[in-house]
Design a protein around this motif. Sequence first.
Motif, PDB file in Angstrom:
ATOM      1  N   HIS A  29      41.167  27.386  69.889  1.00 40.95           N
ATOM      2  CA  HIS A  29      41.000  27.532  71.157  1.00 40.95           C
ATOM      3  C   HIS A  29      41.508  27.552  72.280  1.00 40.95           C
ATOM      4  O   HIS A  29      42.380  26.533  72.337  1.00 40.95           O
ATOM      5  CB  HIS A  29      39.659  26.823  71.133  1.00 40.95           C
ATOM      6  CG  HIS A  29      37.985  27.275  70.027  1.00 40.95           C
ATOM      7  ND1 HIS A  29      37.233  27.359  70.273  1.00 40.95           N
ATOM      8  CD2 HIS A  29      38.612  28.286  68.679  1.00 40.95           C
ATOM      9  CE1 HIS A  29      36.404  27.585  68.996  1.00 40.95           C
ATOM     10  NE2 HIS A  29      37.200  28.065  68.541  1.00 40.95           N
TER      11      HIS A  29
ATOM     12  N   GLN B 252      40.543  27.062  75.546  1.00 41.22           N
ATOM     13  CA  GLN B 252      40.407  25.471  76.031  1.00 41.22           C
ATOM     14  C   GLN B 252      40.875  24.132  75.432  1.00 41.22           C
ATOM     15  O   GLN B 252      42.083  23.446  76.091  1.00 41.22           O
ATOM     16  CB  GLN B 252      39.255  24.785  75.654  1.00 41.22           C
ATOM     17  CG  GLN B 252      39.269  23.869  76.572  1.00 41.22           C
ATOM     18  CD  GLN B 252      37.594  23.836  77.437  1.00 41.22           C
ATOM     19  OE1 GLN B 252      36.816  24.424  76.830  1.00 41.22           O
ATOM     20  NE2 GLN B 252      37.448  22.842  78.009  1.00 41.22           N
ATOM     21  N   PHE B 253      41.357  24.073  73.406  1.00 45.09           N
ATOM     22  CA  PHE B 253      42.462  23.049  73.266  1.00 45.09           C
ATOM     23  C   PHE B 253      43.975  23.130  73.454  1.00 45.09           C
ATOM     24  O   PHE B 253      44.182  21.659  74.154  1.00 45.09           O
ATOM     25  CB  PHE B 253      41.875  22.917  71.632  1.00 45.09           C
ATOM     26  CG  PHE B 253      42.623  22.218  71.104  1.00 45.09           C
ATOM     27  CD1 PHE B 253      41.978  20.905  70.574  1.00 45.09           C
ATOM     28  CD2 PHE B 253      44.048  22.380  70.622  1.00 45.09           C
ATOM     29  CE1 PHE B 253      42.970  19.960  70.191  1.00 45.09           C
ATOM     30  CE2 PHE B 253      44.969  20.967  69.900  1.00 45.09           C
ATOM     31  CZ  PHE B 253      44.490  20.244  69.865  1.00 45.09           C
TER      32      PHE B 253
ATOM     33  N   GLU C 190      39.507  23.802  62.079  1.00 45.50           N
ATOM     34  CA  GLU C 190      38.334  24.212  62.247  1.00 45.50           C
ATOM     35  C   GLU C 190      37.606  22.916  63.587  1.00 45.50           C
ATOM     36  O   GLU C 190      36.558  23.377  64.155  1.00 45.50           O
ATOM     37  CB  GLU C 190      37.646  24.357  61.087  1.00 45.50           C
ATOM     38  CG  GLU C 190      36.314  25.047  61.507  1.00 45.50           C
ATOM     39  CD  GLU C 190      35.702  26.144  60.416  1.00 45.50           C
ATOM     40  OE1 GLU C 190      34.677  26.493  60.582  1.00 45.50           O
ATOM     41  OE2 GLU C 190      36.006  25.250  59.939  1.00 45.50           O
TER      42      GLU C 190
ATOM     43  N   GLN D  10      38.044  19.916  65.029  1.00 37.15           N
ATOM     44  CA  GLN D  10      38.874  20.354  66.094  1.00 37.15           C
ATOM     45  C   GLN D  10      38.890  21.071  67.055  1.00 37.15           C
ATOM     46  O   GLN D  10      39.666  21.465  68.465  1.00 37.15           O
ATOM     47  CB  GLN D  10      40.166  19.030  66.522  1.00 37.15           C
ATOM     48  CG  GLN D  10      39.943  18.051  65.515  1.00 37.15           C
ATOM     49  CD  GLN D  10      41.193  17.365  65.178  1.00 37.15           C
ATOM     50  OE1 GLN D  10      41.639  17.323  66.817  1.00 37.15           O
ATOM     51  NE2 GLN D  10      41.736  17.041  64.193  1.00 37.15           N
ATOM     52  N   HIS D  11      39.033  22.670  66.342  1.00 40.29           N
ATOM     53  CA  HIS D  11      39.081  23.932  67.606  1.00 40.29           C
ATOM     54  C   HIS D  11      40.449  23.852  68.575  1.00 40.29           C
ATOM     55  O   HIS D  11      40.191  24.332  69.391  1.00 40.29           O
ATOM     56  CB  HIS D  11      37.980  23.829  68.756  1.00 40.29           C
ATOM     57  CG  HIS D  11      36.528  23.315  68.716  1.00 40.29           C
ATOM     58  ND1 HIS D  11      35.742  24.527  68.346  1.00 40.29           N
ATOM     59  CD2 HIS D  11      35.456  22.417  68.549  1.00 40.29           C
ATOM     60  CE1 HIS D  11      34.821  23.552  67.698  1.00 40.29           C
ATOM     61  NE2 HIS D  11      34.144  22.883  67.903  1.00 40.29           N
TER      62      HIS D  11
ATOM     63  N   THR E 179      38.467  31.078  59.867  1.00 41.69           N
ATOM     64  CA  THR E 179      39.534  29.781  60.786  1.00 41.69           C
ATOM     65  C   THR E 179      40.498  30.667  59.972  1.00 41.69           C
ATOM     66  O   THR E 179      42.149  30.312  60.029  1.00 41.69           O
ATOM     67  CB  THR E 179      39.153  28.341  60.663  1.00 41.69           C
ATOM     68  OG1 THR E 179      37.710  27.532  61.369  1.00 41.69           O
ATOM     69  CG2 THR E 179      40.856  27.590  61.022  1.00 41.69           C
TER      70      THR E 179
ATOM     71  N   HIS F  92      42.155  33.483  61.730  1.00 43.92           N
ATOM     72  CA  HIS F  92      42.531  33.478  63.228  1.00 43.92           C
ATOM     73  C   HIS F  92      43.464  32.589  62.900  1.00 43.92           C
ATOM     74  O   HIS F  92      45.074  33.185  63.079  1.00 43.92           O
ATOM     75  CB  HIS F  92      41.671  32.592  63.052  1.00 43.92           C
ATOM     76  CG  HIS F  92      41.569  32.546  65.533  1.00 43.92           C
ATOM     77  ND1 HIS F  92      41.236  31.691  65.773  1.00 43.92           N
ATOM     78  CD2 HIS F  92      42.798  32.878  65.946  1.00 43.92           C
ATOM     79  CE1 HIS F  92      41.331  32.075  67.515  1.00 43.92           C
ATOM     80  NE2 HIS F  92      42.348  32.087  66.790  1.00 43.92           N
TER      81      HIS F  92
END
Length: 361
Positions: A157, A159-160, A151, A153-154, A80, A83
């Motif tokens: 990503h 999709q979020f 991290e 709650q993603h 994370t 990223h």
Amino acid sequence: MNILKIAQSCRTLVLASLFGFSASALSSNYSIYAAYVNEEIEDACLSFDNCELNLLEQAQFESIIVSYLDEQQRLTDDGTPAHLLATLQSGEYELLAGSAKFNAGDTDVSQIEYTLNWRGIPIFEITTLQNGLSLEDAVLSSVKTLVEEIEAQHVLHPQFLFQQVEASDYFNELSMPENVAGFYRQQMQLQQDPTRGTLVRYEHEQFPSAIIDVYVYPIVKHDYQDKQQELMYLELSKDLQVIEAISEHRDIQSINIGEISSIENGMVFEVQADDGVEEMYTSQYIFVQEDKFIKFSANMPAQFSDVMVQEVMSSIAVPPPSEIMNAFRDVDRAFSTTPAQEYADESNTEDTAEVAVTAAL
């Protein structure tokens, strides 16, 4: 989508730039900005003794945040921090940080507010409280919480992001056949950017190296319904330019690039090349349905992929236009029909930013 938040975000960024916090005014590679705390935090702070607001400047926030993330990416296996650092260098995201400090009884309380924006649109917010710490230590503690929540709650990503900006729901609203003409559908993959949509790969059941990728993504132009042929041609022209650049880079001497030609409801071109090791083929198709491009990329001559493409197009159903793309098209329409000077007037920079986004949404 919270229109007020978007308008406030535009105002915050404009004010930050006026006070020297813009990316162009700094040597920083990270989109981290000091911002005003929201009204709720400000009102709560002012109800206590010794309230101080927005104490830390951009350089202080950035130094603490980047140093912590850089250390964590070197010391832990957690991806994370790395990223998030890459995300804040992408130019697509920015992290706004605000601070407040007050005295509650005998305790000094620090409140740190973070907002993560994608293209100026808030997608994630978190506020932390720390007791009895210096403001710098409070920020350091808050960054740890920020990373943990991102991290959990993603947040990073795709999709979020798609959900937060109300992009098309490809997982539930894109309908494509599971198998067609000997090809079987693989897992769908969202792109990192909602304007790039999604990718669905088909592999042949008997020849695994035979692959057809299907890209479904929105058209940004507001007048796409009147210019479908022109826009399809432009999209395939971009692909041709990429292929030409790759062939030049790899010094492929034997290459035959076909012309873009019209087919039923779409367009196609073919490429045949030989790099001295193997023959290579690609067939690129493009169609429009609703407000989406549907692009097929096959690593084979069109005579072998035509049937599969035709059968997919006979049954595919794409998601309806999304709120975020409708907003982008409204902005595109505004900038296409309004004299540029109105947007270049520096005296109205803040109002223009708010009006353009708020009107669009």
